[in-house]
Enzyme design. Structure first.
Site, PDB file in Angstrom:
ATOM      1  N   LEU A 158      12.474  -8.407 -24.546  1.00 20.13           N
ATOM      2  CA  LEU A 158      12.749  -6.986 -24.733  1.00 20.13           C
ATOM      3  C   LEU A 158      11.733  -6.482 -25.751  1.00 20.13           C
ATOM      4  O   LEU A 158      11.597  -7.043 -26.839  1.00 20.13           O
ATOM      5  CB  LEU A 158      14.180  -6.794 -25.238  1.00 20.13           C
ATOM      6  N   ASP A 159      10.971  -5.442 -25.378  1.00 22.44           N
ATOM      7  CA  ASP A 159       9.916  -4.929 -26.254  1.00 22.44           C
ATOM      8  C   ASP A 159      10.462  -4.562 -27.633  1.00 22.44           C
ATOM      9  O   ASP A 159      11.633  -4.160 -27.760  1.00 22.44           O
ATOM     10  CB  ASP A 159       9.262  -3.683 -25.646  1.00 22.44           C
ATOM     11  N   PRO A 160       9.626  -4.659 -28.677  1.00 20.32           N
ATOM     12  CA  PRO A 160      10.084  -4.290 -30.030  1.00 20.32           C
ATOM     13  C   PRO A 160      10.651  -2.877 -30.115  1.00 20.32           C
ATOM     14  O   PRO A 160      11.632  -2.642 -30.832  1.00 20.32           O
ATOM     15  CB  PRO A 160       8.806  -4.427 -30.875  1.00 20.32           C
TER      16      PRO A 160
END
Length: 378
Positions: free
Chosen positions: A104-106
């Site tokens: 999950l992207d930052p």
């Protein structure tokens, strides 16, 4: 050098004489040299003590690693990488093994399933499952990362109407070809695409088939933004959807907000925030709660697979990696992958067919196991 100075300051005959004379004269003011030397010694002793305590804590931390089995469904906060999240959860549970089931992207928030212990053997089942996202597209700007972190590469003054947006959505449903973002974790000749892109090189990625089961426009709160929801399969990039929406509509666009609301069997109801989890850890340390309450059982990841119960004799054979013959008219008629239990406990993933059960992955759930879903009130 400092240890030598401290030793000399204590054992020096001259300083010993000074100390003796000061004592005999009941003089409260020690000579400056002795006082400094004594101060050095105390500082060094304190430093040694602090270092010893730190080392003991490290040793204790290493000793405390334990067998923990289950899933933590973290509600990941914005700004945290998935790798960092796994490290935090592993530390909180002092678990031997941990891994996540899909990056999950930052800048994204929401559902990050983290497998501990034997649950890591079931990660592929979660990674291959359907994921649900809610995301906001900002019209008027395309960025090199396809999200708000990147550099603006194209702009437009055009803004789409709701009808125009609705009209393009059918072309993004079903099995489609999608070109991943340049800033992605896909490997090109052994190197991550985002590393190549950060070096200023143009990344040429080939379109790939992805599956989008549902894609809806939820709302258009203002001319610059639109909110969408999607159910999609493995490998789908929401950032690429936003980019392609903007290009097709002629207005450019990028993702300005992204939340994953579910992954396979895990949704909003199964998530726990980092703050709540840390509070639970404090309560568990005080004997007021159990960390098992935040762990979902390993078999939660296997919800779509048939379960097969066996007796203890057959279970023992399967746990040794040996096949079990299905006998008698009451033997279950099953073909394909099953998860096997004995007295309700998971013991193996197995293939059934031709009258036998052949173990593929065996589980050893000795240690702390999950009870979330069985008891409420985390």
């Amino acid at each position: 050098m400092s240890d030598t100075r401290a030793t000399n300051s204590v054992t020096s005959p001259r300083e010993g004489e000074v100390d003796a004379r000061s004592t005999s004269a009941h003089d409260d003011a020690q000579p400056e040299q002795a006082r400094v030397a004594g101060g050095r010694e105390r500082i060094e002793q304190a430093a040694d003590t602090g270092a010893n305590k730190k080392e003991k804590r490290k040793q204790q931390h290493r000793r405390e690693k334990r067998d923990v089995h289950g899933w933590v469904v973290l509600d990941k906060p914005v700004g945290m990488t998935s790798t960092h999240a796994v490290a935090v959860i592993r530390r909180l549970f002092t678990a031997r093994r941990a891994g996540h089931a899909g990056t999950l992207d930052p800048l994204a928030t929401g559902c990050l399933p983290i497998a501990l212990g034997e649950a890591t053997k079931t990660v592929p089942f979660i990674m291959d499952s359907t994921k649900t996202y809610r995301f906001t597209v900002r019209w008027g700007e395309e960025r090199d990362t396809d999200d708000s972190e990147g550099r603006v590469v194209e702009t437009s003054d055009a803004r789409p109407s709701r009808d125009q947006i609705e009209a393009i959505l059918p072309s993004f449903r079903g099995v489609i070809l999608q070109t991943p973002p340049q800033f992605s974790a896909i490997k090109i000749d052994g190197e991550r695409a985002y590393d190549i892109a950060r070096d200023g090189e143009v990344v040429e990625l080939q379109p790939r088939e992805v599956e989008i089961d549902r894609l809806d426009l939820v709302e258009s709160p203002d001319p610059d933004h639109a909110v969408f929801e999607t159910d999609c399969g493995k490998g789908t990039y929401v950032r690429a959807l936003a980019r392609d929406f903007g290009r097709l509509l002629g207005c450019r666009g990028h993702v300005s907000a992204l939340r994953r609301t579910s992954v396979g069997p895990f949704g909003e109801g199964e998530m726990i925030s980092l703050e709540r989890l840390e509070a639970l850890c404090d309560r568990a340390a005080a004997g007021e709660a159990s960390l098992a309450d935040a762990l979902w059982p390993v078999e939660t990841a296997l919800d779509d697979i048939p379960a097969l119960a066996v007796n203890r004799s057959d279970a023992a054979r399967l746990q040794r990696g040996q096949a079990v013959i299905l006998r008698g008219r009451d033997a279950p008629i099953l073909e394909g992958l099953v998860y096997v239990t004995v007295a309700g406990d998971l013991i193996a993933l197995a293939e059934t067919g031709q009258g036998q059960i052949v173990p593929r992955r065996v589980f050893n759930l000795t240690g702390l196991t999950g009870s979330a879903g069985k008891e409420k009130g985390i």
